[in-house]
Scaffold this motif. Structure first.
Motif, PDB file in Angstrom:
ATOM      1  N   ASN A 171       0.826  -1.206   0.000  1.00  0.00           N
ATOM      2  CA  ASN A 171       0.000   0.000   0.000  1.00  0.00           C
ATOM      3  C   ASN A 171       0.866   1.264   0.000  1.00  0.00           C
ATOM      4  O   ASN A 171       0.575   2.237  -0.706  1.00  0.00           O
ATOM      5  CB  ASN A 171      -0.939   0.017   1.208  1.00  0.00           C
ATOM      6  CG  ASN A 171      -2.218  -0.750   0.971  1.00  0.00           C
ATOM      7  OD1 ASN A 171      -2.721  -0.814  -0.145  1.00  0.00           O
ATOM      8  ND2 ASN A 171      -2.762  -1.340   2.027  1.00  0.00           N
ATOM      9  N   THR A 228      -1.763   3.221  -2.248  1.00  0.00           N
ATOM     10  CA  THR A 228      -3.116   2.668  -2.209  1.00  0.00           C
ATOM     11  C   THR A 228      -3.521   2.426  -0.756  1.00  0.00           C
ATOM     12  O   THR A 228      -2.704   2.550   0.161  1.00  0.00           O
ATOM     13  CB  THR A 228      -3.203   1.350  -2.993  1.00  0.00           C
ATOM     14  OG1 THR A 228      -2.204   0.433  -2.495  1.00  0.00           O
ATOM     15  CG2 THR A 228      -2.973   1.579  -4.481  1.00  0.00           C
ATOM     16  N   PHE A 230      -5.621  -0.489  -0.008  1.00  0.00           N
ATOM     17  CA  PHE A 230      -6.359  -1.737  -0.162  1.00  0.00           C
ATOM     18  C   PHE A 230      -6.323  -2.536   1.144  1.00  0.00           C
ATOM     19  O   PHE A 230      -5.390  -2.439   1.943  1.00  0.00           O
ATOM     20  CB  PHE A 230      -5.776  -2.582  -1.283  1.00  0.00           C
ATOM     21  CG  PHE A 230      -5.858  -1.933  -2.648  1.00  0.00           C
ATOM     22  CD1 PHE A 230      -6.951  -1.156  -2.998  1.00  0.00           C
ATOM     23  CD2 PHE A 230      -4.848  -2.095  -3.572  1.00  0.00           C
ATOM     24  CE1 PHE A 230      -7.037  -0.556  -4.242  1.00  0.00           C
ATOM     25  CE2 PHE A 230      -4.915  -1.503  -4.822  1.00  0.00           C
ATOM     26  CZ  PHE A 230      -6.015  -0.723  -5.159  1.00  0.00           C
ATOM     27  N   SER A 231      -7.344  -3.359   1.318  1.00  0.00           N
ATOM     28  CA  SER A 231      -7.454  -4.170   2.533  1.00  0.00           C
ATOM     29  C   SER A 231      -6.409  -5.270   2.548  1.00  0.00           C
ATOM     30  O   SER A 231      -5.833  -5.635   1.515  1.00  0.00           O
ATOM     31  CB  SER A 231      -8.849  -4.795   2.605  1.00  0.00           C
ATOM     32  OG  SER A 231      -9.014  -5.725   1.536  1.00  0.00           O
ATOM     33  N   ARG A 251      -7.175  -8.256   2.996  1.00  0.00           N
ATOM     34  CA  ARG A 251      -7.775  -9.337   2.219  1.00  0.00           C
ATOM     35  C   ARG A 251      -7.384  -9.231   0.750  1.00  0.00           C
ATOM     36  O   ARG A 251      -7.062 -10.232   0.118  1.00  0.00           O
ATOM     37  CB  ARG A 251      -9.299  -9.325   2.351  1.00  0.00           C
ATOM     38  CG  ARG A 251      -9.970 -10.371   1.474  1.00  0.00           C
ATOM     39  CD  ARG A 251     -11.447 -10.513   1.744  1.00  0.00           C
ATOM     40  NE  ARG A 251     -12.238  -9.517   1.035  1.00  0.00           N
ATOM     41  CZ  ARG A 251     -13.555  -9.661   0.813  1.00  0.00           C
ATOM     42  NH1 ARG A 251     -14.193 -10.736   1.241  1.00  0.00           N
ATOM     43  NH2 ARG A 251     -14.219  -8.721   0.185  1.00  0.00           N
ATOM     44  N   PHE A 252      -7.412  -8.009   0.218  1.00  0.00           N
ATOM     45  CA  PHE A 252      -7.015  -7.804  -1.175  1.00  0.00           C
ATOM     46  C   PHE A 252      -5.606  -8.338  -1.407  1.00  0.00           C
ATOM     47  O   PHE A 252      -5.352  -9.108  -2.341  1.00  0.00           O
ATOM     48  CB  PHE A 252      -7.082  -6.320  -1.533  1.00  0.00           C
ATOM     49  CG  PHE A 252      -6.523  -5.997  -2.892  1.00  0.00           C
ATOM     50  CD1 PHE A 252      -7.327  -6.049  -4.016  1.00  0.00           C
ATOM     51  CD2 PHE A 252      -5.181  -5.651  -3.045  1.00  0.00           C
ATOM     52  CE1 PHE A 252      -6.815  -5.759  -5.275  1.00  0.00           C
ATOM     53  CE2 PHE A 252      -4.661  -5.355  -4.293  1.00  0.00           C
ATOM     54  CZ  PHE A 252      -5.481  -5.407  -5.420  1.00  0.00           C
ATOM     55  N   TRP A 253      -4.686  -7.929  -0.558  1.00  0.00           N
ATOM     56  CA  TRP A 253      -3.291  -8.333  -0.760  1.00  0.00           C
ATOM     57  C   TRP A 253      -3.086  -9.812  -0.462  1.00  0.00           C
ATOM     58  O   TRP A 253      -2.185 -10.446  -1.031  1.00  0.00           O
ATOM     59  CB  TRP A 253      -2.368  -7.466   0.095  1.00  0.00           C
ATOM     60  CG  TRP A 253      -2.303  -6.056  -0.386  1.00  0.00           C
ATOM     61  CD1 TRP A 253      -2.738  -4.932   0.253  1.00  0.00           C
ATOM     62  CD2 TRP A 253      -1.787  -5.606  -1.651  1.00  0.00           C
ATOM     63  NE1 TRP A 253      -2.525  -3.813  -0.516  1.00  0.00           N
ATOM     64  CE2 TRP A 253      -1.939  -4.200  -1.698  1.00  0.00           C
ATOM     65  CE3 TRP A 253      -1.202  -6.254  -2.747  1.00  0.00           C
ATOM     66  CZ2 TRP A 253      -1.534  -3.428  -2.781  1.00  0.00           C
ATOM     67  CZ3 TRP A 253      -0.805  -5.487  -3.836  1.00  0.00           C
ATOM     68  CH2 TRP A 253      -0.970  -4.109  -3.856  1.00  0.00           C
ATOM     69  N   TYR A 307      -3.242  -4.150 -12.615  1.00  0.00           N
ATOM     70  CA  TYR A 307      -4.434  -3.739 -11.875  1.00  0.00           C
ATOM     71  C   TYR A 307      -5.318  -2.827 -12.720  1.00  0.00           C
ATOM     72  O   TYR A 307      -6.540  -2.996 -12.774  1.00  0.00           O
ATOM     73  CB  TYR A 307      -4.007  -3.046 -10.581  1.00  0.00           C
ATOM     74  CG  TYR A 307      -5.162  -2.557  -9.736  1.00  0.00           C
ATOM     75  CD1 TYR A 307      -5.801  -3.407  -8.853  1.00  0.00           C
ATOM     76  CD2 TYR A 307      -5.603  -1.241  -9.836  1.00  0.00           C
ATOM     77  CE1 TYR A 307      -6.869  -2.968  -8.084  1.00  0.00           C
ATOM     78  CE2 TYR A 307      -6.662  -0.777  -9.077  1.00  0.00           C
ATOM     79  CZ  TYR A 307      -7.288  -1.654  -8.202  1.00  0.00           C
ATOM     80  OH  TYR A 307      -8.348  -1.203  -7.450  1.00  0.00           O
ATOM     81  N   ALA A 335      -9.822 -10.314  -6.549  1.00  0.00           N
ATOM     82  CA  ALA A 335      -9.394  -9.425  -5.470  1.00  0.00           C
ATOM     83  C   ALA A 335      -9.908  -8.009  -5.705  1.00  0.00           C
ATOM     84  O   ALA A 335     -10.404  -7.353  -4.780  1.00  0.00           O
ATOM     85  CB  ALA A 335      -7.875  -9.442  -5.363  1.00  0.00           C
ATOM     86  N   LYS A 336      -9.774  -7.519  -6.928  1.00  0.00           N
ATOM     87  CA  LYS A 336     -10.211  -6.152  -7.234  1.00  0.00           C
ATOM     88  C   LYS A 336     -11.728  -6.027  -7.094  1.00  0.00           C
ATOM     89  O   LYS A 336     -12.231  -5.058  -6.510  1.00  0.00           O
ATOM     90  CB  LYS A 336      -9.760  -5.751  -8.627  1.00  0.00           C
ATOM     91  CG  LYS A 336     -10.110  -4.301  -8.982  1.00  0.00           C
ATOM     92  CD  LYS A 336      -9.456  -3.857 -10.271  1.00  0.00           C
ATOM     93  CE  LYS A 336      -9.754  -2.374 -10.570  1.00  0.00           C
ATOM     94  NZ  LYS A 336      -9.053  -1.889 -11.777  1.00  0.00           N
ATOM     95  N   GLU A 358     -12.779  -6.046  -3.510  1.00  0.00           N
ATOM     96  CA  GLU A 358     -12.444  -4.778  -2.859  1.00  0.00           C
ATOM     97  C   GLU A 358     -13.520  -3.728  -3.110  1.00  0.00           C
ATOM     98  O   GLU A 358     -13.712  -2.810  -2.307  1.00  0.00           O
ATOM     99  CB  GLU A 358     -11.084  -4.292  -3.368  1.00  0.00           C
ATOM    100  CG  GLU A 358     -10.459  -3.193  -2.545  1.00  0.00           C
ATOM    101  CD  GLU A 358      -9.915  -3.666  -1.201  1.00  0.00           C
ATOM    102  OE1 GLU A 358      -9.386  -2.818  -0.456  1.00  0.00           O
ATOM    103  OE2 GLU A 358     -10.013  -4.875  -0.888  1.00  0.00           O
ATOM    104  N   TYR A 359     -14.239  -3.885  -4.205  1.00  0.00           N
ATOM    105  CA  TYR A 359     -15.278  -2.920  -4.555  1.00  0.00           C
ATOM    106  C   TYR A 359     -16.691  -3.479  -4.373  1.00  0.00           C
ATOM    107  O   TYR A 359     -17.627  -3.028  -5.013  1.00  0.00           O
ATOM    108  CB  TYR A 359     -15.074  -2.428  -5.984  1.00  0.00           C
ATOM    109  CG  TYR A 359     -13.951  -1.423  -6.097  1.00  0.00           C
ATOM    110  CD1 TYR A 359     -14.185  -0.058  -5.959  1.00  0.00           C
ATOM    111  CD2 TYR A 359     -12.642  -1.858  -6.303  1.00  0.00           C
ATOM    112  CE1 TYR A 359     -13.154   0.863  -6.038  1.00  0.00           C
ATOM    113  CE2 TYR A 359     -11.596  -0.945  -6.390  1.00  0.00           C
ATOM    114  CZ  TYR A 359     -11.856   0.415  -6.248  1.00  0.00           C
ATOM    115  OH  TYR A 359     -10.812   1.326  -6.320  1.00  0.00           O
TER     116      TYR A 359
END
Length: 495
Positions: A75, A80, A82-83, A85-87, A230, A259-260, A263-264
């Protein structure tokens, strides 16, 4: 943040890296690692405190320290927020490669240039191995190039998507979801070198050797090529999407897409994969999946808030085939095995000992079914050395369900096992060797009862004694009629 390694003293040795048809890397074992596994019979049975294998608490503990480091650093690097979880979804393959090279990373400075993708190998990475990894990625990208366009078409036209399930699966029929194609990442060659320089400066500022190596060795897809990957994923109404996922993490473009989208606002519903998730307390795959899933659909049990008792689709498929199979009572005993992973001699010796103890008059026809020979770690050829006339080694022309349907009783050499639950799901007479050092609380009382009633055993000699003396039909009718068996069946097979 610092990492403590005193509790982890084993090495994970691997030599060659290959790629399967889906682009996922896998490895073969060195002689030293094979010897380690043979000594422990199978890696699952080694003492968890000394290993980072898939059933050890040490692996989960190390992972829980690694993922926050990766998330925080990435991040910072990419500006960024991002959570974790995303990573975790994006970087798990790299985290796994770090675990494999744990001793190397904590004991010496690793100064070779990282590759575009993580290499799951314990050997030092050099130009040749990096080039080989790059060529594999290029090859897989070319082969799956058409799937990339198909992947985004599916995302544009469907809200319910399958990952790890086929179009004709029971899950597809129940949910109306369609399979999301898999494809390799587009090979990157130059990328944003400024990000690599920034990361190296961050790494150089770390005092701890382990963390310094972890940061220096991040593969290119996470660093200089991440933004282009991404940004190449277009979002189409992510809040409406649901991903129905089965199986292990398998790194690819699809994984980053998931993942993306998650995240949304997209939902990720993961489905139980195999018996060990509910029966082994430190199953790494179970921890990993349940830490990222919005909902984890199990075969009947619930341990965490994310768990939801659901249908055991894998077992239902087995049951359907079992019911359809012709039951000719061809064999007196069917013996099933786990992956041997270098312990072929151990299992061969166990089997020969067992056959000598087994009453030849009661068991005139014995069929051996190794782990399918086309899968890594099966060791299926080993049992061809058995020459006893009453023993047949499966040719895999029949499904497991068909072979179970044509035997009086099944012996599972390693429990927990999906094959054991398959037998239970259809109430077929079964027994097995219990090899679970860290059972979950929900399964402990059932193990205790099964050990007392002859369903499970801790030694192969005990299995032979039981089979020689029990009146199988009468004994099994008592088992099936017991409250413990009924509860176990409901919790772990959904029946």
């Amino acid at each position: 943040m610092t990492l403590s390694g005193s509790y982890l003293e084993t090495r994970m040795y691997f030599d060659h890296v290959y790629s399967n048809k889906n682009g996922a890397l896998y490895f073969t074992h060195t002689n030293q690692h094979r010897a380690l596994m043979k000594e422990n019979a199978i890696l699952h049975n080694a003492h968890a405190k000394d290993n980072l294998h898939a059933l050890s608490p040490g692996r989960i503990e190390l992972s829980k320290e690694l993922f926050p480091i990766l998330a925080e650093t990435l991040n910072l690097l990419h500006h960024t927020d991002f959570s974790e979880r995303f990573w975790k979804l994006v970087a798990e393959e790299y985290a796994r490669s770090v675990i494999i090279r744990y001793d190397q990373f904590r004991n010496s400075s690793v100064d070779h240039a990282p590759g575009f993708l993580p290499l799951l190998s314990g050997n030092p990475v050099n130009f040749k191995s990096r080039l080989r990894g790059r060529l594999v990625n290029v090859k897989n990208y070319v082969k799956s190039r058409g799937e990339r366009e198909n992947l985004f078409k599916k995302l544009n036209s469907h809200d319910k998507l399958l990952v790890g399930f086929s179009a004709d699966s029971l899950v597809a029929k129940d949910t109306g979801a369609v399979p999301l194609p898999d494809c390799a990442l587009k090979p990157g060659f130059l990328g944003d070198r400024k990000k690599r320089d920034r990361l190296n400066k961050i790494a150089d500022g770390e005092r701890g050797l382990f963390k310094k190596n972890v940061l220096h060795q991040m593969p290119g897809y996470l660093v200089e090529h991440f933004s282009s990957i991404y940004e190449g994923i277009e979002l189409v109404q992510p809040e409406k999407k649901t991903f129905h996922v089965h199986g292990k993490y398998r790194f690819s473009l699809r994984q980053i897409v998931m993942a993306k989208y998650a995240e949304y606002g997209s939902r990720m519903i993961w489905y139980q994969n195999g018996a060990m998730v509910g029966e082994c307390k430190y199953k790494y795959g179970g921890y990993l999946v349940r830490s990222v899933a919005d909902e984890h659909r199990t075969w009947g049990w619930k341990m965490d808030d994310v768990d939801l008792p659901w249908k055991a689709y894998d077992l239902q498929q087995f049951k359907d085939r079992y019911i359809e199979a012709e039951k000719q009572e061809r064999d007196d005993l069917l013996i099933t095995y786990p992956k041997l992973w270098g312990a072929e001699d151990f299992y061969m010796e166990m089997t020969q000992k067992f056959l000598k103890l087994l009453d030849q008059k009661l068991y005139k026809s014995v069929r051996i079914r190794p782990y399918p020979y086309w899968k890594s770690g099966s060791g299926a050829d080993t049992f061809q050395r058995i020459t006893a006339p009453r023993v047949t080694v499966s040719s895999f022309e029949e499904s497991m369900a068909e072979e179970v349907a044509n035997t009086r009783i099944v012996l599972h050499i390693h429990v927990p096992a999906t094959s054991f639950l398959e037998s239970v799901s259809v109430d077929h007479p079964t027994t097995g060797l219990l090899k679970n050092e860290h059972p979950t609380d929900i399964v402990k009382p059932h193990y205790e009862d099964f050990l007392g009633s002859g369903v499970l055993h801790t030694e192969i000699e005990s299995v032979a004694e039981h089979l020689n003396n029990a009146k199988i039909d009468q004994w099994w009718n008592q088992i099936v009629g017991s409250k413990t068996y009924e509860q176990y069946k409901k919790l772990f097979t959904g029946a």
